[in-house]
Design a protein around this motif. Structure first.
Motif, PDB file in Angstrom:
ATOM      1  N   GLU A  95       0.488  -7.950   9.485  1.00  0.00           N
ATOM      2  CA  GLU A  95       0.382  -7.207   8.236  1.00  0.00           C
ATOM      3  C   GLU A  95      -1.056  -7.203   7.724  1.00  0.00           C
ATOM      4  OE1 GLU A  95       3.311  -6.896   4.423  1.00  0.00           O
ATOM      5  OE2 GLU A  95       3.128  -8.766   5.512  1.00  0.00           O
ATOM      6  N   LEU A 110      -2.722  -6.505  17.445  1.00  0.00           N
ATOM      7  CA  LEU A 110      -1.910  -7.113  16.410  1.00  0.00           C
ATOM      8  C   LEU A 110      -1.666  -8.599  16.650  1.00  0.00           C
ATOM      9  CD1 LEU A 110      -1.076  -5.431  14.128  1.00  0.00           C
ATOM     10  CD2 LEU A 110       1.136  -5.062  15.164  1.00  0.00           C
ATOM     11  N   TYR A 142      -3.875  -1.359  12.530  1.00  0.00           N
ATOM     12  CA  TYR A 142      -2.468  -1.703  12.705  1.00  0.00           C
ATOM     13  C   TYR A 142      -1.634  -0.452  12.988  1.00  0.00           C
ATOM     14  CZ  TYR A 142      -3.949  -6.139  10.728  1.00  0.00           C
ATOM     15  OH  TYR A 142      -4.595  -7.331  10.513  1.00  0.00           O
ATOM     16  N   CYS A 143      -2.321   0.622  13.304  1.00  0.00           N
ATOM     17  CA  CYS A 143      -1.657   1.892  13.572  1.00  0.00           C
ATOM     18  C   CYS A 143      -0.891   2.407  12.361  1.00  0.00           C
ATOM     19  CB  CYS A 143      -0.744   1.814  14.786  1.00  0.00           C
ATOM     20  SG  CYS A 143      -1.672   1.576  16.309  1.00  0.00           S
ATOM     21  N   LEU A 144      -1.332   2.014  11.197  1.00  0.00           N
ATOM     22  CA  LEU A 144      -0.749   2.583   9.987  1.00  0.00           C
ATOM     23  C   LEU A 144      -1.492   3.885   9.660  1.00  0.00           C
ATOM     24  CD1 LEU A 144      -0.222  -0.773   8.137  1.00  0.00           C
ATOM     25  CD2 LEU A 144       1.557   0.850   8.766  1.00  0.00           C
TER      26      LEU A 144
END
Lengths: 277, 282
Positions: free
Chosen positions: B280, B273, B123-125
């Protein structure tokens, strides 16, 4: 126009909230202080080992005059404190009367489309603010000046850029990026940073002014004294503007505080609701 | 350009390889054994290249600062391998029998069984600490009098601050939980930089296979530079929710002279996503 104002306001709300307890009152080492222990922000400009001014420190662009901010976001300066942005963050052409705008007419038409179309903004997708927007944000950034390289650490989205000061030339045709490729050299006591190699996806301001890959940015950093810096930014992009133009930012040293962590994607709930193409 | 090719292209290949091999391995079993086979798609070449120092480099001695401490900088970057499993001998110095708690084991198995679909990195977190060090993007270390700053090219293009000014950790009640935590470093002699990190948000994974971490995570890292081209990295993971006792793993990272950090923006091309049907990770 009303839509644009909402857009700008929402952009500001997306900024990190400065309410954390951690490190906000930790005394920054090496700051000159008055006898009562307060930071002496009018002390003289510190110097690096090579005799040049040392720009290192935590900086933030000064908020714009309330009357101008109020023009862009009516009611916003009432009680908003120091989280207000520079007028150039809201509109990079803030200095110009509409009839004197350097914006090319074809690009002006594009801007009209952007105003009411929130989800085309890269910020909505947690993409980088890009240059020069990230450096005028209502959030601090830290300059680290080392021999051969100066780094800017931005609190916004916890990202950074590097400015090479080792005498190299700008690349001829670099890979286009959000922050570009930067080299710097000293002109007397002014650090002159030239940047090219931008992609054309970032916005110059919250209003939606765009730029092309041909943009060149020249920044002139002059640390006036310990606590004050002047940054002149010149934007030259013949595909977007009829002529180069400059803005002048005042930046203030932020004593006894530090960078906090901010990741836009952490709380990104919007993306899935957008209609994607 | 050579580096762009080697990193971007091959990293893409690895991503594909991981996706392919995870699904094939886990179709049969939820056990973590050998889920990745990078060799098939040619990514092994990249791995082999980064798993060894540049030729002739090891002979150069450890660079030092005027005060005698190790200098972790220089004109170049540290280029880690993609350490997919921090307990598997394929990636780290020795195999670890990870001392899971029942919760830790269950969480790990669930991540294996769901093909790691909730990996925050997807999620590119931020990968967080210590996972950045095993994420295949180069980094540079900048040593300042009051802090060490690590510039990470990847995951995505971010920096980390390690305070070296003698301050103590913030009291637990005041800690603001973050992805990177609060890092405080000190020297053991002149050779070992020890970094102690707490204050995590509990949302990171320790690695791609999904070794869990919680807000109770406490990370102790030891950075050494036994010669110019070698960074010896050792990390101790302590998390009483996920593990019954601390466990330590280590690997080496090699210096690539002349390389520079490029811009990497994970979200720039994240198409997953929407297909994951959630914005999330769990």
């Amino acid at each position: 126009m009303r839509n644009q104002n909402i857009w700008i306001l929402i952009t500001l709300l997306a900024a990190p909230a400065f309410v954390h307890a951690q490190w906000l009152n930790y005394p920054t080492p090496g700051i000159p202080r008055t006898p009562d222990g307060k930071p002496n922000l009018s002390a003289k400009t510190p110097r690096a080992a090579d005799g040049k001014p040392d720009l290192s420190g935590l900086w933030q662009t000064e908020p714009g005059p309330p009357e101008i901010i109020e023009r862009y976001i009516p009611g916003s300066t009432n009680g908003s404190g120091d989280a207000m942005p520079s007028q150039y963050f809201l509109n990079i052409l803030s200095d110009f009367k509409p009839e004197e705008s350097p914006l090319r007419p074809d690009v002006a038409a594009l801007l009209q489309q952007h105003g009411p179309t929130y989800n085309v903004s890269p910020l909505w997708h947690c993409l980088p603010e890009g240059m020069p927007l990230v450096e005028m944000s209502p959030a601090p950034y830290k300059i680290i000046q080392k021999p051969g390289m100066t780094a800017m650490l931005y609190e916004r989205d916890t990202t950074f850029r590097q400015v090479y000061t080792d005498g190299r030339k700008l690349p001829v045709d670099p890979q286009p990026t959000w922050l570009g490729y930067s080299v710097g050299k000293w002109d007397g006591d002014t650090l002159v940073v030239e940047t090219l190699g931008f992609n054309d996806r970032s916005w110059l301001d919250a209003r939606g002014h765009t730029h092309s890959e041909a943009m060149r940015l020249t920044e002139r950093f002059r640390r006036l004294d310990f606590g004050h810096m002047e940054v002149q930014m010149t934007i030259d992009d013949p595909k977007t503007f009829t002529r180069p133009f400059s803005i002048k930012l005042k930046q203030l040293l932020q004593p006894d505080t530090d960078l906090l962590e901010d990741f836009c994607a952490e709380n990104e709930k919007d993306l899935i609701h957008y209609e994607h193409k | 350009m050579e580096r762009i090719t080697s990193l971007v292209v091959v990293a893409a290949q690895i991503t594909a390889a991981v996706a392919v091999s995870v699904s094939s391995a886990l179709a049969q079993t939820a056990q973590p054994a050998e889920p990745y086979d990078l060799d098939e798609l040619g990514a092994a070449k990249y791995r082999d290249a980064l798993a060894h120092p540049v030729s002739g480099g090891s002979a150069r001695p450890t660079p030092r600062l005027p005060d005698g401490k190790v200098d972790f900088g220089g004109k170049g970057v540290w280029a880690p391998l993609w350490v997919l499993d921090w307990a598997d001998k394929k990636w780290v110095d020795k195999a670890i029998d990870v001392p899971f708690t029942p919760w830790g084991r269950a969480t790990f198995n669930e991540r294996r069984a769901s093909l790691a679909k909730d990996d925050p990195e997807g999620y590119c977190l931020p990968p967080g600490v210590p996972r950045y060090t095993g994420t295949p993007h180069p980094f540079q270390m900048i040593q300042l009098p009051d802090r060490v700053v690590i510039l990470y090219e990847g995951g995505s293009h971010t920096y980390r601050t390690i305070f070296m000014d003698g301050r103590k950790h913030t009291h637990e009640d005041q800690l603001n939980p973050t992805w990177l935590g609060e890092s405080i470093g000190h020297w053991e002699g002149n050779d070992t930089l020890v970094v102690d990190t707490i204050g995590f948000n509990g949302r990171t994974w320790l690695d791609n296979v999904g070794h869990p971490a919680t807000e109770k995570l406490h990370v102790i890292e030891r950075y050494r530079r036994p010669d110019f081209n070698t960074l010896s990295y050792e990390v101790t993971i302590e998390d009483p929710v996920a593990y019954t006792r601390p466990w330590t793993t280590s690997f080496r990272i090699y210096f690539r002279p002349g390389w520079e950090l490029l811009e990497y923006v994970c979200l720039e091309n994240n198409k997953d996503l929407l297909h994951l049907n959630t914005a999330e990770p769990k």
